[in-house]
Enzyme design. Structure first.
Site, PDB file in Angstrom:
ATOM      1  N   LYS A 116       0.837  -1.201   0.000  1.00 21.61           N
ATOM      2  CA  LYS A 116       0.000   0.000   0.000  1.00 21.61           C
ATOM      3  C   LYS A 116       0.876   1.256   0.000  1.00 21.61           C
ATOM      4  CE  LYS A 116      -3.727  -2.025   2.828  1.00 21.61           C
ATOM      5  NZ  LYS A 116      -4.929  -2.263   2.066  1.00 21.61           N
ATOM      6  N   GLU A 200      -2.724   7.220   7.769  1.00 24.12           N
ATOM      7  CA  GLU A 200      -3.651   8.029   6.970  1.00 24.12           C
ATOM      8  C   GLU A 200      -4.565   8.793   7.899  1.00 24.12           C
ATOM      9  OE1 GLU A 200      -6.058   5.571   4.382  1.00 24.12           O
ATOM     10  OE2 GLU A 200      -4.355   5.154   3.076  1.00 24.12           O
ATOM     11  N   HIS A 235     -14.442  -3.879   8.312  1.00 22.36           N
ATOM     12  CA  HIS A 235     -13.763  -3.356   7.132  1.00 22.36           C
ATOM     13  C   HIS A 235     -13.854  -4.291   5.939  1.00 22.36           C
ATOM     14  CE1 HIS A 235     -12.255  -0.103   9.491  1.00 22.36           C
ATOM     15  NE2 HIS A 235     -11.537  -0.878  10.270  1.00 22.36           N
ATOM     16  N   ARG A 292      -6.715  -7.640  -9.741  1.00 19.66           N
ATOM     17  CA  ARG A 292      -7.408  -8.910 -10.028  1.00 19.66           C
ATOM     18  C   ARG A 292      -8.883  -8.620 -10.226  1.00 19.66           C
ATOM     19  NH1 ARG A 292     -10.093  -8.815  -5.235  1.00 19.66           N
ATOM     20  NH2 ARG A 292      -8.879  -8.090  -3.470  1.00 19.66           N
TER      21      ARG A 292
HETATM   22  P1  ADP Z   1      -7.949  -3.782   2.724  1.00 22.44           P
HETATM   23  O1  ADP Z   1      -6.848  -3.824   1.719  1.00 22.44           O
HETATM   24  O2  ADP Z   1      -7.665  -4.590   3.940  1.00 22.44           O
HETATM   25  O3  ADP Z   1      -9.301  -4.036   2.140  1.00 22.44           O
HETATM   26  P2  ADP Z   1      -8.340  -0.913   2.564  1.00 22.44           P
HETATM   27  O4  ADP Z   1      -7.187  -0.006   2.636  1.00 22.44           O
HETATM   28  O5  ADP Z   1      -8.908  -1.189   1.207  1.00 22.44           O
HETATM   29  O6  ADP Z   1      -7.970  -2.281   3.270  1.00 22.44           O
HETATM   30  O7  ADP Z   1      -9.501  -0.386   3.506  1.00 22.44           O
HETATM   31  C1  ADP Z   1     -10.625  -1.176   3.828  1.00 22.44           C
HETATM   32  C2  ADP Z   1     -11.721  -0.319   4.436  1.00 22.44           C
HETATM   33  O8  ADP Z   1     -11.254   0.356   5.619  1.00 22.44           O
HETATM   34  C3  ADP Z   1     -12.219   0.795   3.560  1.00 22.44           C
HETATM   35  O9  ADP Z   1     -13.182   0.353   2.636  1.00 22.44           O
HETATM   36  C4  ADP Z   1     -12.788   1.754   4.579  1.00 22.44           C
HETATM   37  O10 ADP Z   1     -14.050   1.309   5.040  1.00 22.44           O
HETATM   38  C5  ADP Z   1     -11.827   1.644   5.729  1.00 22.44           C
HETATM   39  N1  ADP Z   1     -10.781   2.674   5.614  1.00 22.44           N
HETATM   40  C6  ADP Z   1      -9.573   2.544   5.027  1.00 22.44           C
HETATM   41  N2  ADP Z   1      -8.864   3.693   5.068  1.00 22.44           N
HETATM   42  C7  ADP Z   1      -9.640   4.594   5.691  1.00 22.44           C
HETATM   43  C8  ADP Z   1      -9.484   5.979   6.046  1.00 22.44           C
HETATM   44  N3  ADP Z   1      -8.378   6.642   5.756  1.00 22.44           N
HETATM   45  N4  ADP Z   1     -10.518   6.588   6.685  1.00 22.44           N
HETATM   46  C9  ADP Z   1     -11.656   5.913   6.990  1.00 22.44           C
HETATM   47  N5  ADP Z   1     -11.851   4.624   6.692  1.00 22.44           N
HETATM   48  C10 ADP Z   1     -10.868   3.954   6.051  1.00 22.44           C
END
Ligand code: ADP
Length: 664
Positions: A116, A200, A235, A292
Site C-alpha cells: 500500500k 492516513e 472493514h 485482479r
Molecule cells: P484492505 O486492503 O484490507 O481491504 P483498505 O485499505 O482497502 O484495506 O480499507 C478497507 C476499508 O477500511 C475501507 O473500505 C474503509 O471502510 C476503511 N478505511 C480505510 N482507510 C480509511 C481511512 N483513511 N478513513 C476511513 N476509513 C478507512
C-alpha cells in the site's frame, strides 16, 4: 483464444470462470484439495487435478503444484480468480517461466500495488489524489507518531502489506498511538510477515467507491464505472451496488479518469479495481488498487451487459478490449449481497457445518446466483465461509431493492448459521433504502439491524405440529405400500389408536423454552390447541418439505427441514428452529439411544461440564463444542442422569455423532 485454461481457485469464483470459459468453447482444468474432491467446481470442469491436503497452505497456495497441474494437462493459461495466488507476483512469474499465460497483469504491476505504501508513492507521483498521511520508509516509532500528529487525529494505521480488512487500527488520540502501532505491527507480522505500516487521516463518514478499469496490450484503457461498497463489517464488504447512489456524471468521469491515470502509472493490463475513499463533501482519495477480478464484479456486469471474465480471457490471449469508452453505458441498477456462513450476533464469527438444506431464488434476467456449493456440501474451517453471492438487477434502485428482499426471502439454508436475516434487515432499513450510506452504516444502525431472531409464536407452533402429523402420515403410507397388508389398521398414523383418548401432546423445545401443542383428532378434522387457542389445521407436504398449510382457513406456505429431532421452519427469509421432545418413531430403521445428544456440527470439544453418573436438570450445560471460533453449548434436554459420555476435551468430531446420553 486459448483452447484450455486452468483455474487456480475453488468455490464460486472457480465456477464463475468455468461458466464463461464454456461459453467461449475453452476447456477447463480445475484443481482441488482433498477436502474438495466432490466440490461443485470440480464437477463443472472438464478435467480436475488433486493438489494436496485441505489446508490452503498445502494445496491452493502451493505454486509448484499448480504449475505442475497446468503442465500436466497442457493448459495454456491460468486464471487465478481472487484471493489465494491472485495477487502473488511470484506465482505470476512462475507462470511466465513455464510459458503459461497468467490471466492478470504483469509481475511488475502486481509488485507495485502489492504494498500500500509503494502504491501510494506511485500514485502521488502520477498526481492521483491521496488521503493525507505518511507512507515513507522510515518506520521509527517516534517519527511515525510525529507524522500522525502532523496529519491530525483521528488517524488510521495500516499494514502496508495488508488486505482483507486485516492489520488496521484507528487511533483517536495521541496517547493511544504507541499501543495501536504495536498491535498493527504484531498483526501485520503474523498475517503478512511484514510489519511495514503507513498512516492516513481517518475519515469519519466516508464512502468506499471503487472503479473497475480494464486495459489491453495495445494501450487502450477504459473504466466500467463505479461500485459503491460502503456497507461493511470489520472493514469487509457485505453489500455492493452499481452505480453508486447519488453519483453525478461529472464526478463519475473524474473518478474514472483518476482510475485510468492510476492504471497507466503502472502500465496495467487486464482487469483492475481502483479503490477510492470519498469524504462527505464528495472529495475522493486513492486508497489502493486491486490487481485482479473483484468478488463484487457481477454488479458491474449487470449494469454494463459485459462479461468481465470474457474480457480477461480476450485480453490475456492478446486481443484488444472488446469496447471503447464511448460504447460503454450504465443500464439500470444492480445490488449484490454476500451470503456467508457466519453468526451476525457474535460479531460475524464464521460458522462451519453441513449444508443439509440449500435453496436459492431462481436464476432469471433479474436474479443471478454465483455459488460454489450444493445441498449436502460442507462449509469447512479451511476456506472462506461464503455460501453464495446473490445479485439482482432492475431498472432503478427501488425496484432492485424490492427484488433483493424477495430473493433473500426465497433463500433457504439449514445446517449453518447465516447472515440472511441480517442482510434482509439491512436492505429493508429505511436509511439503506434512502441510500444514506457510509462505512459506519452497520455500527450506526446496530440496534435496528440486530433484532432478536424470530420469536416462536402460535402460528409457527401450529405449522410445526402440522408438519409432524403430515410427515407421519407420509411415512405410514410408504410403510403400508411396502407391507403385505396395506389395509392393516396398524398403519394408522394416530399412534394413540390404542388409547381411547384421541388427544396427543407434542412438546417442542426452542432455546430452552418448552411449548406444548395438544392435537385433538376429531372425526372430520384435526384441531391444534396452543395455550387457549384452537386452530383447525390441514395441509399437504411435498417430498422436499414444502408444507402448504391451511390454518383456520388461512393458507400459508413454508418449508420445513428435519434434521435429527430438530425442525427448521423457513418462511419468507426467516427461520425458526424447534426440537421435538417426545418424538415417536414411526418408521425408519435406526433408532437413536433415548436421551442421546447428537453433535449439531463438525467441530472440536472445548469443554466437558459433566461426567457419567451426574444428576442433571433440563437445560444444564453439559459440553461445549467449537467450530472455527464459534462456540455451541450442548445442554440436557430433560432431568436425568448422564449415563454415557463419548468424547473428551480436544476431540474432533463430525456432525450427527452421539456425544452423550442423559437417561430419565
Ligand atoms: P484492505 O486492503 O484490507 O481491504 P483498505 O485499505 O482497502 O484495506 O480499507 C478497507 C476499508 O477500511 C475501507 O473500505 C474503509 O471502510 C476503511 N478505511 C480505510 N482507510 C480509511 C481511512 N483513511 N478513513 C476511513 N476509513 C478507512
Amino acid at each position: 483464444m486459448f483452447n484450455k485454461i486452468l483455474i487456480a481457485n475453488r468455490g464460486e469464483i472457480a465456477c464463475r470462470i468455468i461458466r464463461t470459459a464454456k461459453k467461449l468453447g475453452i476447456k477447463t482444468v480445475a484443481v482441488y484439495s482433498e477436502a474438495d474432491a466432490s466440490a461443485r467446481h470440480v464437477s463443472l470442469a472438464d478435467e480436475a487435478i488433486e493438489i494436496g491436503p485441505a489446508p490452503a497452505g498445502q494445496s491452493y497456495l502451493v505454486i509448484d503444484k499448480i504449475i505442475d497441474a497446468a503442465l500436466k494437462t497442457a493448459a495454456e493459461a491460468i486464471h487465478p480468480g481472487y484471493g489465494f495466488l491472485s495477487e502473488n507476483a511470484e506465482f505470476a512469474e512462475a507462470c511466465i517461466q513455464n510459458k503459461i499465460v497468467f490471466i492478470g497483469p504483469s509481475v511488475e504491476a502486481i509488485k507495485a500495488m502489492g504494498s500500500k505504501s509503494r502504491a501510494k508513492q506511485i500514485m502521488q507521483d502520477a498526481s492521483v489524489p491521496l488521503v493525507p498521511g505518511y507512507h515513507g520508509d522510515d518506520q521509527t516509532a517516534s517519527l511515525l507518531k510525529a507524522e500522525a500528529e502532523k496529519t491530525g487525529y483521528p488517524i488510521i494505521i495500516k499494514a502496508s502489506a495488508g488486505g482483507g480488512g486485516k492489520g488496521m487500527r484507528v487511533v483517536e488520540i495521541d496517547r493511544e498511538f504507541n499501543d495501536s502501532l504495536d498491535a498493527v505491527k504484531r498483526e501485520a507480522m503474523s498475517s503478512f510477515a511484514d510489519d511495514h505500516v503507513l498512516i492516513e487521516k481517518y475519515l469519519r463518514k466516508p464512502r468506499h467507491i471503487e472503479i473497475q478499469v480494464f486495459c489491453d496490450n495495445d494501450g487502450h484503457a477504459v473504466y466500467l464505472f463505479e461500485r459503491d461498497c460502503s456497507v461493511q463489517r470489520r472493514h469487509q464488504k457485505v453489500v455492493e451496488e452499481a452505480p453508486a447512489p447519488g453519483m453525478d456524471p461529472s464526478r463519475r468521469e473524474a473518478l474514472g479518469k483518476a482510475a485510468i491515470t492510476a492504471a497507466k502509472a503502472i502500465n496495467y493490463v487486464g482487469a483492475g479495481t481502483v479503490e477510492f475513499i470519498v469524504d462527505e463533501d464528495g472529495t475522493f482519495y486513492f486508497m489502493e488498487m486491486n490487481t485482479r477480478l473483484q468478488v463484487e464484479h457481477p454488479v458491474t456486469e449487470l449494469i454494463t451487459g459485459q462479461d468481465l471474465v470474457e474480457w480477461q480471457l480476450r485480453v490475456a490471449s492478446g486481443e484488444s478490449l472488446p469496447c471503447s469508452q464511448k460504447e460503454l453505458s450504465i443500464n439500470g441498477h444492480a445490488l449484490e449481497a454476500r451470503i456467508y456462513a457466519e453468526d451476525p450476533d457474535r460479531d460475524f464469527l464464521p460458522a462451519t457445518g453441513l449444508l443439509s438444506h440449500l435453496r436459492f431464488a431462481r436464476d432469471s434476467r433479474h436474479v443471478r446466483i454465483d455459488t460454489g456449493v450444493r445441498q449436502g456440501d460442507s462449509v469447512s474451517m479451511h476456506y472462506d465461509p461464503m455460501i453464495a453471492k446473490l445479485i439482482v438487477w432492475d431498472h432503478d434502485r427501488d425496484s432492485c431493492l424490492r427484488r433483493m428482499i424477495r430473493a433473500l426471502n426465497e433463500t433457504q439454508v439449514v445446517g449453518v448459521s447465516t447472515n440472511i436475516d441480517f442482510l434482509t434487515s439491512l436492505v429493508s432499513h429505511a436509511a439503506f433504502q434512502a441510500a444514506d450510506l457510509d462505512t459506519g452504516f452497520i455500527a450506526r444502525h446496530h440496534e435496528q439491524l440486530f433484532l432478536d431472531s424470530q420469536q416462536v409464536d402460535e402460528h409457527i407452533l401450529a405449522l410445526a405440529a402440522l408438519y409432524i402429523l403430515l410427515s407421519r402420515e407420509k411415512q405410514a403410507k410408504a410403510g403400508a405400500e411396502k407391507s403385505s397388508d396395506p389395509y392393516s389398521p396398524w398403519h394408522t398414523t394416530h399412534a394413540w389408536q390404542a388409547n381411547l383418548d384421541s388427544v396427543e401432546e407434542l412438546c417442542f423445545n426452542e432455546k430452552e423454552l418448552e411449548h406444548v401443542v395438544l392435537v385433538h383428532y376429531r372425526k372430520q378434522s384435526t384441531v391444534l390447541q396452543i395455550n387457549d387457542r384452537q386452530i383447525m389445521a390441514s395441509g399437504t407436504l411435498s417430498d422436499d418439505g414444502d408444507l402448504s398449510a391451511n390454518l383456520d382457513g388461512t393458507r400459508t406456505h413454508v418449508t420445513v427441514v428435519e434434521n435429527a429431532d430438530t425442525l427448521s421452519i423457513l418462511h419468507g427469509g426467516n427461520s425458526c428452529q424447534l426440537t421435538l421432545l417426545n418424538k415417536t418413531d414411526h418408521g425408519g430403521d435406526e433408532e437413536a439411544t433415548p436421551g442421546s445428544l447428537i453433535s449439531p456440527m463438525p467441530g472440536k470439544v472445548i469443554a466437558v461440564l459433566a461426567k457419567v453418573g451426574d444428576q442433571v436438570k433440563k437445560g444444564t450445560p453439559l459440553l461445549i463444542l467449537e467450530a472455527m471460533k464459534m462456540e455451541h453449548t450442548i445442554s440436557a434436554p430433560r432431568n436425568g442422569t448422564v449415563s454415557a459420555l463419548h468424547y473428551g476435551v480436544g476431540d474432533m468430531l463430525d456432525e450427527g455423532v452421539e456425544l452423550l446420553v442423559v437417561e430419565e
